[in-house]
Design a protein around this motif. Structure first.
Motif, PDB file in Angstrom:
ATOM      1  N   THR A 125      22.357  26.471 -15.126  1.00  0.00           N
ATOM      2  CA  THR A 125      23.489  25.620 -14.776  1.00  0.00           C
ATOM      3  C   THR A 125      23.067  24.572 -13.762  1.00  0.00           C
ATOM      4  O   THR A 125      22.071  24.725 -13.054  1.00  0.00           O
ATOM      5  CB  THR A 125      24.648  26.447 -14.176  1.00  0.00           C
ATOM      6  OG1 THR A 125      24.176  27.139 -13.008  1.00  0.00           O
ATOM      7  CG2 THR A 125      25.187  27.441 -15.185  1.00  0.00           C
ATOM      8  N   PRO A 126      23.838  23.488 -13.660  1.00  0.00           N
ATOM      9  CA  PRO A 126      23.532  22.444 -12.670  1.00  0.00           C
ATOM     10  C   PRO A 126      23.761  22.937 -11.244  1.00  0.00           C
ATOM     11  O   PRO A 126      24.357  23.988 -11.000  1.00  0.00           O
ATOM     12  CB  PRO A 126      24.533  21.334 -13.021  1.00  0.00           C
ATOM     13  CG  PRO A 126      24.973  21.614 -14.416  1.00  0.00           C
ATOM     14  CD  PRO A 126      24.939  23.100 -14.557  1.00  0.00           C
ATOM     15  N   ARG A 127      23.259  22.136 -10.315  1.00  0.00           N
ATOM     16  CA  ARG A 127      23.470  22.377  -8.890  1.00  0.00           C
ATOM     17  C   ARG A 127      23.980  21.099  -8.241  1.00  0.00           C
ATOM     18  O   ARG A 127      23.720  19.990  -8.725  1.00  0.00           O
ATOM     19  CB  ARG A 127      22.160  22.795  -8.209  1.00  0.00           C
ATOM     20  CG  ARG A 127      21.760  24.225  -8.447  1.00  0.00           C
ATOM     21  CD  ARG A 127      20.552  24.582  -7.598  1.00  0.00           C
ATOM     22  NE  ARG A 127      19.312  24.154  -8.232  1.00  0.00           N
ATOM     23  CZ  ARG A 127      18.132  24.191  -7.616  1.00  0.00           C
ATOM     24  NH1 ARG A 127      18.052  24.584  -6.352  1.00  0.00           N
ATOM     25  NH2 ARG A 127      17.049  23.819  -8.241  1.00  0.00           N
ATOM     26  N   ILE A 144      35.058  23.578 -15.202  1.00  0.00           N
ATOM     27  CA  ILE A 144      36.045  24.090 -16.153  1.00  0.00           C
ATOM     28  C   ILE A 144      35.538  23.813 -17.553  1.00  0.00           C
ATOM     29  O   ILE A 144      34.662  22.966 -17.766  1.00  0.00           O
ATOM     30  CB  ILE A 144      37.448  23.455 -15.973  1.00  0.00           C
ATOM     31  CG1 ILE A 144      37.414  21.969 -16.340  1.00  0.00           C
ATOM     32  CG2 ILE A 144      37.990  23.674 -14.583  1.00  0.00           C
ATOM     33  CD1 ILE A 144      38.768  21.386 -16.640  1.00  0.00           C
ATOM     34  N   ASP A 145      36.102  24.530 -18.523  1.00  0.00           N
ATOM     35  CA  ASP A 145      35.823  24.279 -19.938  1.00  0.00           C
ATOM     36  C   ASP A 145      36.970  23.478 -20.538  1.00  0.00           C
ATOM     37  O   ASP A 145      38.150  23.729 -20.245  1.00  0.00           O
ATOM     38  CB  ASP A 145      35.667  25.596 -20.695  1.00  0.00           C
ATOM     39  CG  ASP A 145      34.455  26.388 -20.229  1.00  0.00           C
ATOM     40  OD1 ASP A 145      33.463  25.749 -19.806  1.00  0.00           O
ATOM     41  OD2 ASP A 145      34.506  27.624 -20.276  1.00  0.00           O
ATOM     42  N   THR A 198      31.866  21.847 -21.111  1.00  0.00           N
ATOM     43  CA  THR A 198      32.000  22.237 -19.712  1.00  0.00           C
ATOM     44  C   THR A 198      31.739  21.013 -18.850  1.00  0.00           C
ATOM     45  O   THR A 198      30.818  20.229 -19.135  1.00  0.00           O
ATOM     46  CB  THR A 198      30.999  23.346 -19.345  1.00  0.00           C
ATOM     47  OG1 THR A 198      31.216  24.474 -20.198  1.00  0.00           O
ATOM     48  CG2 THR A 198      31.170  23.771 -17.897  1.00  0.00           C
ATOM     49  N   VAL A 199      32.554  20.842 -17.828  1.00  0.00           N
ATOM     50  CA  VAL A 199      32.372  19.737 -16.877  1.00  0.00           C
ATOM     51  C   VAL A 199      32.076  20.352 -15.511  1.00  0.00           C
ATOM     52  O   VAL A 199      32.831  21.219 -15.043  1.00  0.00           O
ATOM     53  CB  VAL A 199      33.625  18.851 -16.793  1.00  0.00           C
ATOM     54  CG1 VAL A 199      33.376  17.677 -15.840  1.00  0.00           C
ATOM     55  CG2 VAL A 199      34.022  18.336 -18.175  1.00  0.00           C
ATOM     56  N   TRP A 200      30.985  19.897 -14.885  1.00  0.00           N
ATOM     57  CA  TRP A 200      30.588  20.369 -13.559  1.00  0.00           C
ATOM     58  C   TRP A 200      30.792  19.256 -12.535  1.00  0.00           C
ATOM     59  O   TRP A 200      30.428  18.098 -12.789  1.00  0.00           O
ATOM     60  CB  TRP A 200      29.120  20.788 -13.548  1.00  0.00           C
ATOM     61  CG  TRP A 200      28.810  22.033 -14.305  1.00  0.00           C
ATOM     62  CD1 TRP A 200      28.868  23.321 -13.853  1.00  0.00           C
ATOM     63  CD2 TRP A 200      28.341  22.115 -15.677  1.00  0.00           C
ATOM     64  NE1 TRP A 200      28.479  24.198 -14.838  1.00  0.00           N
ATOM     65  CE2 TRP A 200      28.148  23.496 -15.971  1.00  0.00           C
ATOM     66  CE3 TRP A 200      28.062  21.172 -16.670  1.00  0.00           C
ATOM     67  CZ2 TRP A 200      27.692  23.934 -17.204  1.00  0.00           C
ATOM     68  CZ3 TRP A 200      27.621  21.606 -17.904  1.00  0.00           C
ATOM     69  CH2 TRP A 200      27.439  22.978 -18.159  1.00  0.00           C
ATOM     70  N   LYS A 201      31.374  19.617 -11.404  1.00  0.00           N
ATOM     71  CA  LYS A 201      31.642  18.642 -10.348  1.00  0.00           C
ATOM     72  C   LYS A 201      31.329  19.257  -8.980  1.00  0.00           C
ATOM     73  O   LYS A 201      31.199  20.476  -8.842  1.00  0.00           O
ATOM     74  CB  LYS A 201      33.112  18.216 -10.369  1.00  0.00           C
ATOM     75  CG  LYS A 201      33.565  17.559 -11.670  1.00  0.00           C
ATOM     76  CD  LYS A 201      33.026  16.157 -11.840  1.00  0.00           C
ATOM     77  CE  LYS A 201      33.732  15.160 -10.969  1.00  0.00           C
ATOM     78  NZ  LYS A 201      33.336  13.757 -11.235  1.00  0.00           N
ATOM     79  N   ALA A 202      31.258  18.401  -7.962  1.00  0.00           N
ATOM     80  CA  ALA A 202      31.100  18.876  -6.585  1.00  0.00           C
ATOM     81  C   ALA A 202      32.367  19.591  -6.129  1.00  0.00           C
ATOM     82  O   ALA A 202      33.406  19.546  -6.800  1.00  0.00           O
ATOM     83  CB  ALA A 202      30.776  17.707  -5.664  1.00  0.00           C
ATOM     84  N   ILE A 206      28.273  16.034 -14.398  1.00  0.00           N
ATOM     85  CA  ILE A 206      27.448  16.541 -15.492  1.00  0.00           C
ATOM     86  C   ILE A 206      28.377  17.281 -16.451  1.00  0.00           C
ATOM     87  O   ILE A 206      29.313  17.965 -16.022  1.00  0.00           O
ATOM     88  CB  ILE A 206      26.340  17.483 -14.998  1.00  0.00           C
ATOM     89  CG1 ILE A 206      25.288  16.711 -14.194  1.00  0.00           C
ATOM     90  CG2 ILE A 206      25.659  18.202 -16.163  1.00  0.00           C
ATOM     91  CD1 ILE A 206      24.088  17.538 -13.750  1.00  0.00           C
ATOM     92  N   ALA A 207      28.131  17.137 -17.744  1.00  0.00           N
ATOM     93  CA  ALA A 207      28.926  17.832 -18.757  1.00  0.00           C
ATOM     94  C   ALA A 207      28.018  18.243 -19.910  1.00  0.00           C
ATOM     95  O   ALA A 207      26.905  17.746 -20.059  1.00  0.00           O
ATOM     96  CB  ALA A 207      30.060  16.934 -19.265  1.00  0.00           C
TER      97      ALA A 207
END
Length: 595
Positions: free
Chosen positions: A73-75, A266-267, A272-276, A471-472
């Motif tokens: 997963t991203p960081r 969230i999905d 999936t979208v990743w955020k700070a 990132i998604a």
């Protein structure tokens, strides 16, 4: 076939896209040298400090989302500095302030962007630090073609610089004149600063040791010492109309370091979208997606009035929650799980009607009544008089008003990905620090001088930044990086880009080129923290029919100049290794490159 203003870039080796063509070209050159996406993005950042000094600087701040090839997963890389030890509410009140000014020395938090890039380079870079800094040194020492908006910003502030900020006058107006558009502009003091950083770094042996030496020279060495010495005596005019001293010290800088942390996610519709985290405005996009996933948004015309109405109303609700609940989770118990839950989103979705809302409507969460009351009170307060440096990054009272901050997206041949939004340290935010060629940031203006809130000014607390890279990816595997400058608009423009891409505009350039809109309905993040209930800015390319429909629903529509809203960039890499990249044609600066 989807219409685009320019081709979507395709390749398999690497892609780099940013808000300035020179930075994008430099990023690609670093990839060609064998550098990673982290090397390329860092080099792009330092070049952007030179060619877009009204939008970002070396003493600014930055969150980045990174995907390291091979990791699950991203960081998040947190380059958001905290409030200095002397930044107490009582001190600011004693200075006669009810709001933190949008410029000047009291608007400053600990600079974080440099250390964040060094952290990434130490852990994930391949090239020597000299390769990363030399392009920026070249353009600072030998000159770069000045953007017309840089020229206009400097010209608009010339008298103020001469009278109040003489170090800025000497730096930005050599010979007493603003640089003409497309003339070559130099910042030799900045080049000297980077040269000295390199000299001290290269006294150490090995890649990691040199990076650590550079970090030390910046936060504990000559850079911090120059800032500390100057801040002890400097007393400068700020956006609130007073001459005030700052509180940042060398000890503050020495005691802070950039960090990694887990993102929120969230999905949505198979993605999936990743955020700070909650210290950024980033979760507003996640909340908006939660609200919209039960609205039928996928079946709406992405350029139609229904789409604009639903997205706008969802954003009003999410940003109202931002004002009530968001803040640094290291200092406050933020109800993150509730805010991102489907049950809470369903309650919020039910509040959206056929007419535009003109009210601020934060959600009701048990145990947080004070936060909601204060958010509503702030939103109805009279707006303070504005001054130099007030407002969003380039919304200075006396200067050219277009633009905001910068953004960088890079993917390399190994699958490493970077989405970064550096900002702060704008030429209009604070005077240039003598001998360094760079001004301090003004991110502290996002704190409130009221006790007991998640965004109250507290030493060691992160301000709730607007900076918001993304990132998604499908099936919980990162495949796309994207983002934009724009202050409060960042998660608005990214939301509509993402929705359009996921629901049919598969071409990245087409999704970026589609008409954009945003609202200033909610509390602004930048001094003087204004609200504009019901406001909706749209590009004229929506067409007269859509605009009339939106007005009929009660939106207070402001039609923007053509091709003037948003500065999105994006890049992606699929499972086969095929890469894509795109950049907005708006403002005629951003470019994507790759092969």
């Amino acid at each position: 076939m989807q219409f685009t203003t320019r081709p979507e870039i395709l390749g398999t080796f690497g892609v780099a896209t940013s808000t300035h063509w020179i930075a994008s070209a430099v990023g690609m050159s670093i990839l060609e040298k064998g550098g990673t996406a982290f090397d390329a993005a860092a080099a792009m950042n330092f070049v952007l400090n030179v060619v877009e000094p009204h939008l970002c600087g070396p003493l600014g701040d930055m969150p980045a989302l990174i995907q390291v090839a091979g990791e699950d997963t991203p960081r998040v890389v947190c380059g958001q500095g905290t409030a200095p030890a002397g930044a107490t509410i009582q001190h600011y009140k004693n200075e006669g302030l009810d709001l933190i000014p949008g410029s000047g020395l009291l608007a400053t938090v600990i600079p974080g962007v440099f250390d964040a890039w060094m952290l990434m380079l130490r852990d994930h870079g391949k090239l020597p630090l000299r390769d990363i800094l030399e392009p920026a040194i070249h353009y600072a020492r030998h000159g770069h073609p000045v953007l017309s908006r840089v020229s206009a910003t400097i010209a608009g502030l010339g008298d103020f610089f001469r009278d109040e900020w003489p170090t800025s006058y000497d730096t930005w107006m050599p010979g007493g004149q603003a640089p003409a558009p497309e003339s070559l502009f130099r910042n030799p003091a900045l080049a000297d600063t980077w040269d000295r950083i390199l000299t001290e770094a290269e006294a150490a042996s090995g890649h990691d040791a040199q990076i650590e030496a550079a970090r030390a020279a910046f936060s504990k060495g000559f850079v911090a010492e120059a800032i500390d010495d100057w801040m002890r005596e400097a007393c400068v005019m700020d956006a609130a109309g007073g001459r005030r001293k700052g509180v940042l010290t060398g000890d503050d800088m020495a005691g802070w370091e950039a960090t990694y942390e887990a993102p929120l996610s969230i999905d949505y519709n198979g993605w999936t979208v990743w955020k700070a985290g909650m210290w950024a405005q980033s979760p507003t996009m996640l909340q908006s997606l939660r609200i919209l996933e039960g609205s039928g948004i996928a079946d709406m015309d992405p350029n139609g009035a229904d789409f604009v109405h639903w997205v706008t109303e969802a954003m009003k609700l999410s940003f109202a929650d931002r004002e009530a609940y968001y803040g640094d989770p290291d200092h406050t118990n933020i109800p993150t799980d509730t805010l991102l839950s489907k049950d809470y989103a369903a309650i919020r979705r039910a509040m959206i009607g056929a007419e535009a809302s003109l009210d601020q409507r934060p959600g009701e969460i048990v145990g947080h009544d004070l936060w909601v009351r204060e958010a509503l009170k702030r939103a109805s307060a009279e707006v303070a008089d504005t001054g130099v440096g007030a407002g969003e990054p380039t919304m200075a009272h006396l200067s050219e008003k277009r633009g905001d901050t910068v953004h960088i997206d890079v993917i390399d041949r190994w699958g490493n990905m970077v989405s970064a939004t550096p900002s702060g340290g704008w030429l209009q935010s604070s005077p240039v620090v003598p001998g360094l060629g760079m001004p301090l940031n003004s991110r502290a203006q996002m704190f409130w001088l009221t006790e007991g809130l998640p965004t109250s000014l507290v030493p060691g607390r992160r301000p709730r930044t607007t900076l918001s890279p993304s990132i998604a990816g499908r099936n919980r595997r990162a495949s796309m990086v994207f983002g934009t400058p724009g202050g409060d608009q960042q998660d608005q423009w990214q939301l509509m880009f993402f929705l359009r891409h996921v629901h049919g505009m598969t071409n990245l350039q087409a999704a970026i080129d589609a008409p954009l809109f945003h609202t200033a309905h909610f509390q602004g993040s930048f001094y003087p923290r204004a609200t504009d209930p019901g406001h909706l800015m749209v590009e004229p390319s929506f067409g007269e029919g859509v605009i009339a429909d939106l007005r009929g629903r009660g939106h207070r529509v402001q039609v923007a100049e053509p091709w003037s809203v948003g500065r999105l960039t994006a890049a992606s890499r699929d499972a086969s290794g095929l890469m894509r990249a795109a950049a907005t044609p708006r403002l005629m600066q951003a470019y994507a490159v790759g092969r």
